[in-house]
Enzyme design. Structure first.
Site, PDB file in Angstrom:
ATOM      1  N   SER A   1       0.856  -1.194   0.000  1.00 24.25           N
ATOM      2  CA  SER A   1       0.000   0.000   0.000  1.00 24.25           C
ATOM      3  C   SER A   1       0.883   1.232   0.000  1.00 24.25           C
ATOM      4  O   SER A   1       2.024   1.179   0.476  1.00 24.25           O
ATOM      5  CB  SER A   1      -0.876   0.013   1.248  1.00 24.25           C
ATOM      6  OG  SER A   1      -1.442   1.294   1.418  1.00 24.25           O
TER       7      SER A   1
ATOM      8  N   TYR B   1      -0.930  -0.246  10.243  1.00 24.13           N
ATOM      9  CA  TYR B   1      -1.126  -0.762   8.888  1.00 24.13           C
ATOM     10  C   TYR B   1       0.089  -0.399   8.039  1.00 24.13           C
ATOM     11  O   TYR B   1       0.667  -1.247   7.345  1.00 24.13           O
ATOM     12  CB  TYR B   1      -2.403  -0.134   8.314  1.00 24.13           C
ATOM     13  CG  TYR B   1      -2.773  -0.552   6.912  1.00 24.13           C
ATOM     14  CD1 TYR B   1      -3.241  -1.837   6.647  1.00 24.13           C
ATOM     15  CD2 TYR B   1      -2.703   0.356   5.853  1.00 24.13           C
ATOM     16  CE1 TYR B   1      -3.608  -2.208   5.361  1.00 24.13           C
ATOM     17  CE2 TYR B   1      -3.072  -0.010   4.566  1.00 24.13           C
ATOM     18  CZ  TYR B   1      -3.529  -1.293   4.321  1.00 24.13           C
ATOM     19  OH  TYR B   1      -3.894  -1.655   3.049  1.00 24.13           O
TER      20      TYR B   1
END
Lengths: 247, 438
Positions: free
Chosen positions: A139, A152
């Site tokens: 990501s 995350y």
């Protein structure tokens, strides 16, 4: 030429969109996910869309001991693979990770450890093949730690670094590693977020970019493309300023 | 996910989407929306309904476009079963290489199967193939009060009849089973015939509907006097012996909401005149691909944005056969005199094949559709006049396009509305349905 594809986290929206693209060109697919009902729905759909064969395997990616048996089954099903895609992951509740350590580490396992385990297992299988692309979805969040998704982002950063090292290691064997960094994508994982409409794309758009990047053996893919420039700016902001910003 | 509007962007009631990507998510999503206590909800596919029939009472909708898998396809018989969020565009892309095409297609391929059923859409072949619902053999749905239910023309036929054309009110449609039709190519043998007035249109329609599966006409609704009723009659048949390659939709789009409408008397007059004179010869035969024949407007994505912030309304009515010619002429005159014009109006002769749907729009007669930029006072005045003409002739308006019809006119035009109301899922309600039934 008929391609063989293995996808871990095959019920994720991006993975499903990628699988459809390969199915339409007649690929054989080996799909791995936790939920068997969803897997069967997808397998059926892919066959109708043109896949020449689809096999499924139920596995929780957090179960490290299940990975090698899964890979055995996969290489039994189709004896070599052109592409592997690792697509599983969750979006942790950042606020909860700040007070619940067990939850935080669980989430890190799902998004970090289990991905590294899958990469390791796949590398063991791909290296002797001497060909193929291992693609892993990370990501843009892994490019710099931000308060809103520190955990995350940290798990994704671990993948980024590991993938980079693995790419170098496998280069001589002819196996390629593609690191995919999507920005905002409208998927079930992000359904609860209030994403800016202009920057948000469909899983289908991301899948198109992924397939192109695999074909071109790109090292790192930002998708859509403008995230490369957004993240370049974000990475170059000096820390003394960055810590005062609400990004 | 960004908030959603109906296609006409009027009334401007942004809908908050709750994505359902799997059938198994539907019950929990229904409960979650019910827990908000803001009213009932509705399934939302591609948002191609023009008015308020796709807007939920609560402004919270179940967005079904991720529920788009094929469950079964028999390429021998052309019977396919798919999840309701699959678009006609996607289905065509998959089925055409096997030699199958949609039995009935509306003027855009960017609608979902669920939406096509809920509005019982029709197309240029209504006079030979009836409506979309005529080719649907089975549906599965989730109802908040019953859970999973199935229906077909023989299984719970009353529920099936209330669901085909039922505006999504009888349950969240999960899967649709339908019959496709054989084709030998991705092309249409088209004829385009210029006509000078409505009499000519009706004569062309009579003589060509027999030999052509697809017929439609574009009419210049601004033209007055000797030019009144001029237009192009377009008819076609699937071409034999060709390629079965799907045509990829173009990527051209109107990128932003324009601050004002590009559609004004000057631009319309120019466009309509130019369109009328686009072919030099009266009768032109050509072979065109299915995409440009059926979906000319799909070539420009988000074309609804050209109407600016205020949006637009489409007026679509159908007039029973016996009054067709006279009433359509009156309606066209009323519109031309109002000056509140529209791009080309679409005229279509609808056939006799009845639909099982209780609220199905087409009647044996003539259908007319045109777009009007939203201008509150002007539209109300004009629509009132048109409604009176339609009503008096025993005609009716198309709920999928509507944002204005009165409750009295609706209930008289669709006397079976109460049967649909009786079978409505208590947790589903649209702003349209509330407006016309309460």
């Amino acid at each position: 030429m008929k391609q063989n594809i293995i996808i871990i986290g095959a019920t994720s929206a991006i993975a499903e969109a990628v699988a459809r693209r390969y199915a339409e060109s007649g690929a054989q697919l080996f799909l791995v996910a936790r939920n068997n009902d969803k897997l069967q729905l997808i397998a059926n759909d892919l066959k109708i869309r043109g896949a020449s064969a689809v096999q499924t395997w139920v596995m929780d990616a957090n179960d490290n001991e299940a990975i090698l048996p899964m890979l055995d089954a996969a290489w039994n099903a189709f004896n070599s693979y052109d592409v592997a895609l690792i697509a599983h992951g969750t979006l942790p509740d950042q606020a909860r990770t700040e007070t619940d350590m067990i939850y935080a580490l669980d989430q890190f396992c799902t998004n970090g450890d289990s991905v590294i385990a899958c990469l390791t297992g796949l590398a063991m299988r791909f290296e002797p093949q001497g060909k193929g692309v291992i693609a892993v979805i990370s990501s843009v969040a892994g490019d710099r730690g931000r308060a809103s998704n520190a955990l995350y982002g940290a798990a994704k950063a671990a993948i980024n670094t590991y993938a980079s090292g693995l790419r170098v290691r496998l280069f001589k064997s002819g196996v390629h590693v593609l690191l995919i960094k999507p920005g905002f994508v409208a998927t079930p994982m992000t359904a609860k977020l209030d994403l800016p409409a202009r920057l948000t794309v469909t899983a289908d758009k991301v899948a198109t970019d992924i397939q192109k990047a695999i074909n071109k053996r790109k090292n790192v893919l930002y998708t859509p493309w403008f995230w490369q420039w957004i993240m370049l700016i974000i990475r170059t902001i000096p820390e003394f300023l960055f810590k005062k910003m609400k990004l | 996910m960004a908030n959603l509007l109906s296609w006409g962007r009027y009334p401007r009631q942004p809908q908050q989407p709750h994505a359902v990507n799997w059938s198994e998510d539907v019950p929990a999503t229904l409960s979650a929306i019910a827990a908000l206590k803001q009213g009932a909800t509705l399934a939302f596919g591609c948002g191609r309904s023009y008015g308020d029939s796709c807007l939920a009472e609560s402004n919270h909708v179940l967005a079904t476009s991720g529920m788009n898998r094929l469950l079964a396809a028999d390429w021998e018989t052309g019977i396919i079963t798919a999840e309701a969020g699959l678009t006609l565009s996607e289905l065509t892309r998959i089925a055409l290489p096997h030699g199958w095409f949609l039995s009935v297609t509306p003027g855009t391929q960017f609608v979902t199967l669920g939406g096509a059923v809920a509005n019982d859409v029709h197309g240029k072949n209504h006079h030979v193939m009836g409506t979309f619902g005529c080719h649907v053999s089975h549906l599965t749905m989730i109802r908040s009060d019953e859970g999973l239910v199935e229906c077909s023309p023989v299984q719970r036929p009353e529920l099936f009849a209330a669901t085909v054309g039922g505006l999504g009110l009888t349950g969240i449609i999960l899967t649709v089973t339908l019959q496709l039709r054989r084709v030998e190519s991705n092309e249409i043998d088209q004829r385009s015939i210029r006509f000078d007035n409505l009499d000519e249109f009706f004569a062309l329609s009579k003589s060509h509907d027999v030999a052509h599966e697809y017929t439609v006409a574009w009419v210049d609704c601004l033209a007055k006097g000797k030019n009144a009723g001029r237009g192009h009659f377009i008819c076609g048949n699937h071409a034999p012996n060709g390629q079965l390659k799907p045509i990829a939709p173009t990527g051209l789009a109107v990128p932003v909401d324009l601050p004002f409408s590009l559609v004004n008397p000057l631009s319309l007059g120019l466009f309509n005149t130019f369109y009328y004179h686009r072919q030099l010869h009266k009768d032109v035969a050509s072979r065109v691909n299915y995409s440009s024949f059926f979906y000319p407007l799909d070539g420009l994505r988000q074309w609804n944005r050209i109407y600016g912030q205020a949006g637009f309304q489409q007026y679509q009515c159908v007039i029973p056969e016996q009054h067709g010619a006279d009433v359509i002429r009156d309606i066209m005159n009323t519109i031309a005199n109002s000056g509140s014009g529209s791009f080309l109006a679409v005229l279509k002769q609808c056939g006799k094949i009845p639909s099982i749907g209780l609220l199905s729009f087409p009647l044996h007669g003539v259908s007319l559709a045109l777009d009007f930029p939203q201008r509150d006072a002007l539209n109300i005045r004009l629509f009132n006049k048109l409604d009176a003409l339609v009503h008096e002739a025993g005609g009716r308006l198309y709920p999928a396009k509507d944002a204005h019809i009165s409750s009295i006119h609706f209930k008289q035009a669709y006397p079976d509305w109460s049967k649909v109301e009786a079978l409505r899922d208590p947790q589903l309600q649209s702003q349209f349905w509330k407006r016309v039934t309460q």
